[in-house]
Enzyme design. Structure first.
Site, mmCIF file in Angstrom:
data_model
loop_
_atom_site.group_PDB
_atom_site.id
_atom_site.type_symbol
_atom_site.label_atom_id
_atom_site.label_comp_id
_atom_site.label_asym_id
_atom_site.label_seq_id
_atom_site.Cartn_x
_atom_site.Cartn_y
_atom_site.Cartn_z
ATOM 1 N N LYS A 1 45.598 6.462 -2.158
ATOM 2 C CA LYS A 1 45.899 6.667 -0.742
ATOM 3 C C LYS A 1 46.247 5.316 -0.132
ATOM 4 O O LYS A 1 45.378 4.524 0.235
ATOM 5 C CB LYS A 1 44.739 7.290 0.030
ATOM 6 C CG LYS A 1 45.212 7.843 1.399
ATOM 7 C CD LYS A 1 44.130 7.867 2.455
ATOM 8 C CE LYS A 1 44.078 6.659 3.326
ATOM 9 N NZ LYS A 1 45.295 6.385 4.133
ATOM 10 N N GLU B 1 35.071 -3.135 -0.790
ATOM 11 C CA GLU B 1 35.455 -4.531 -0.552
ATOM 12 C C GLU B 1 35.822 -4.611 0.916
ATOM 13 O O GLU B 1 36.862 -4.106 1.332
ATOM 14 C CB GLU B 1 36.626 -4.915 -1.468
ATOM 15 C CG GLU B 1 36.776 -6.409 -1.635
ATOM 16 C CD GLU B 1 37.719 -7.018 -0.632
ATOM 17 O OE1 GLU B 1 37.216 -7.513 0.414
ATOM 18 O OE2 GLU B 1 38.932 -6.995 -0.853
ATOM 19 N N CYS C 1 41.280 -11.106 3.781
ATOM 20 C CA CYS C 1 39.836 -10.911 3.925
ATOM 21 C C CYS C 1 39.047 -12.153 3.562
ATOM 22 O O CYS C 1 37.999 -12.424 4.154
ATOM 23 C CB CYS C 1 39.376 -9.718 3.087
ATOM 24 S SG CYS C 1 39.724 -9.871 1.327
ATOM 25 N N GLU D 1 35.169 -10.428 12.693
ATOM 26 C CA GLU D 1 36.411 -10.606 11.941
ATOM 27 C C GLU D 1 37.605 -10.326 12.844
ATOM 28 O O GLU D 1 37.759 -9.219 13.360
ATOM 29 C CB GLU D 1 36.438 -9.678 10.725
ATOM 30 C CG GLU D 1 37.622 -9.933 9.823
ATOM 31 C CD GLU D 1 37.586 -9.098 8.565
ATOM 32 O OE1 GLU D 1 37.936 -9.622 7.489
ATOM 33 O OE2 GLU D 1 37.207 -7.914 8.659
#
Length: 485
Positions: A179, A254, A288, A387
């Site tokens: 996906k 993750e 990331c 973040e």
């Protein structure tokens, strides 16, 4: 180079490329122009069910029964085809993600080697004999595949992260449902075209497109899905973990990061500056593991910042199709608004935002934000804790090693960390004390397909890449055989 296929892009379910069940499509954009790049068919829950069933049947009928040599041969053939089409796929990522073409070409260079690596280490996935107390009992273990794996990708590195998830899952003997992010699905669709040419049986790899709220949710809760691997935001990851709890699926997550770059006063400053600048501009900071907290010892703060600011002033922000461009746009209008809002938050908290670089060409329509340092930041500011996922770094001073370690760990994330020092003892003490899944000393964090990667704390669960990634895709069976008469 014309790299966009005839539209709308279809779903891959079993052996068929087909439209979504309700005929709905969605647009994917070129973030440099804010114009529609392509249309993609949106899967329904029934389409997801069909894809999972196709994967389950392929697993039961043949893929789980293939031997390592067969799976390795197919993965090596896929690696050859990827190398042939690498430039085309890189251009797709540039158009759909907004990365400069030089960056896209470089980031995909290792993908054929990654596929070949997992093909090569399949024979290393083996059990062991265990000398248990009884001499009459033969005790051994088997590593077996899990079944159907749902692999859910983010939008920032769609191809790299697809290969990182896909290769070990297939190598271990699982079938998969891919996906892609609905923001950047096109390079994954290009990869999917190669599986039939490589000789993979129908149903081993399936692709469904659409939003996480419907397509993703159905995937992670489907009873025939044995494992979910997700890369993305921590909030979504926690939601997936909760959704899979009822039937205890295997989950690899993750997730987010707020990685520190720690610069001591004995550091090689030019090397540290190169890493800081690279993390700020690479993929427009949408990485990331990017070091978004610059922790600099007070005695070298001004010198370090002076060199970094000189470096950033020379950054060219503009069209990702221009090989001279250093940094392209953010991926979407939503992401641009998010980043700009965090810059405002930082200023309200008392930080001093300063932007650098020059925007080349007519970039007004695209989703561009210039590289930004948040000077005079404090560790407890929202902008230094949350973040942002853009070209923004908080600059924080520290006095000594003890405070540097405290500040490095003052985060709910623990994905990566970088430190620069010539003191070997200090480097090893810091590496041991820092709470993160990866630590780089006197260099930037460079992920590699043959080394494990994954975070501590709210940065995730489990490991990707390397032999550990194969283990994540298997289950261990213990067998005891009584040999006595």
């Amino acid at each position: 180079m014309n790299v966009i296929e005839s539209q709308p892009y279809k779903l891959l379910i079993g052996e068929c490329w087909r439209e979504g069940g309700e005929g709905r499509t969605f647009d994917t954009l070129n973030p440099a122009t804010a114009q529609v790049l392509a249309q993609v068919h949106e899967a329904t829950e029934e389409d997801v069910d069909a894809a999972v069933l196709a994967a389950h049947e392929a697993y039961q009928k043949h893929w789980s029964k293939t031997n390592p040599a067969q799976r390795g041969r197919l993965l090596r053939r896929l690696a050859e085809l990827f190398e042939r089409d690498r430039e085309k796929i890189a251009w797709i990522e540039t158009l759909n993600v907004g990365k400069p073409i030089t960056h896209s070409l470089e980031s995909l260079k290792a993908m054929p080697s990654s596929l070949a690596y997992f093909a090569g280490i399949i024979p290393a996935v083996r059990g062991e004999t265990i000398p248990v107390a009884s001499h009459d009992v033969l005790n051994y273990t088997l590593r077996e595949p899990l079944g159907v794996c749902a692999l859910i990708m983010p939008w920032n590195y769609p191809m790299t992260l697809t290969v990182n998830k896909l290769a070990p899952a297939l190598a271990a003997g699982n079938t998969v449902i891919l996906k892609p992010s609905e923001v950047t699905p096109l390079s994954t669709m290009a990869l999917a075209r190669l599986f039939e040419e490589a000789g993979f049986p129908p149903g081993v790899v399936n692709v469904v497109n659409g939003p996480g709220a419907t397509v993703g949710e159905r995937l992670v809760t489907h009873p025939l899905v044995s494992r979910v691997s997700f890369t993305g935001g921590t909030v979504t990851g926690a939601r997936i973990l909760a959704s899979t709890a009822s039937d205890v699926k295997r989950v690899t997550l993750e997730l987010g990061g707020k990685s520190p770059l720690i610069v001591f006063d004995d550091a090689a400053l030019d090397k540290a500056v190169a890493v800081a600048a690279g993390d700020l501009i690479k993929n427009s900071g949408q990485v990331c593991i990017a070091c978004t907290r610059l922790l600099v010892q007070e005695t070298v703060r001004d010198e370090f910042l002076g060199r970094l600011q000189t470096r950033l002033e020379a950054v060219r922000v503009g069209s990702p199709e221009d090989p001279a461009t250093d940094m392209g746009p953010l991926v979407s209008a939503t992401q641009k608004q998010r980043v700009e809002e965090y810059i405002r938050i930082a200023e309200n908290e008392g930080a001093r935002p300063v932007q650098y670089g020059a925007v080349e060409g007519a970039a007004a329509a695209g989703f561009f934000v210039r590289p930004t340092l948040l000077l005079d930041s404090a560790a407890d500011m929202r902008s230094a804790q949350e973040e942002i996922f853009g070209p923004v770094q908080s600059v924080i001073s520290f006095r000594d090693e003890s405070q540097a370690l405290h500040l490095a760990n003052q985060s709910r994330y623990g994905l990566a960390a970088v430190l620069f020092t010539r003191d070997g003892g200090r480097a090893l003490r810091m590496a041991r004390g820092i709470q993160s899944g990866s630590v780089a000393i006197n260099t930037g964090v460079r992920t590699s397909f043959d080394a494990p990667f994954g975070g501590y704390k709210q940065s995730g669960i489990g490991k990707e890449r390397g032999l550990e990634a194969i283990y994540e895709n298997t289950q261990l069976k213990n067998v005891k055989y009584d040999m006595s008469e």
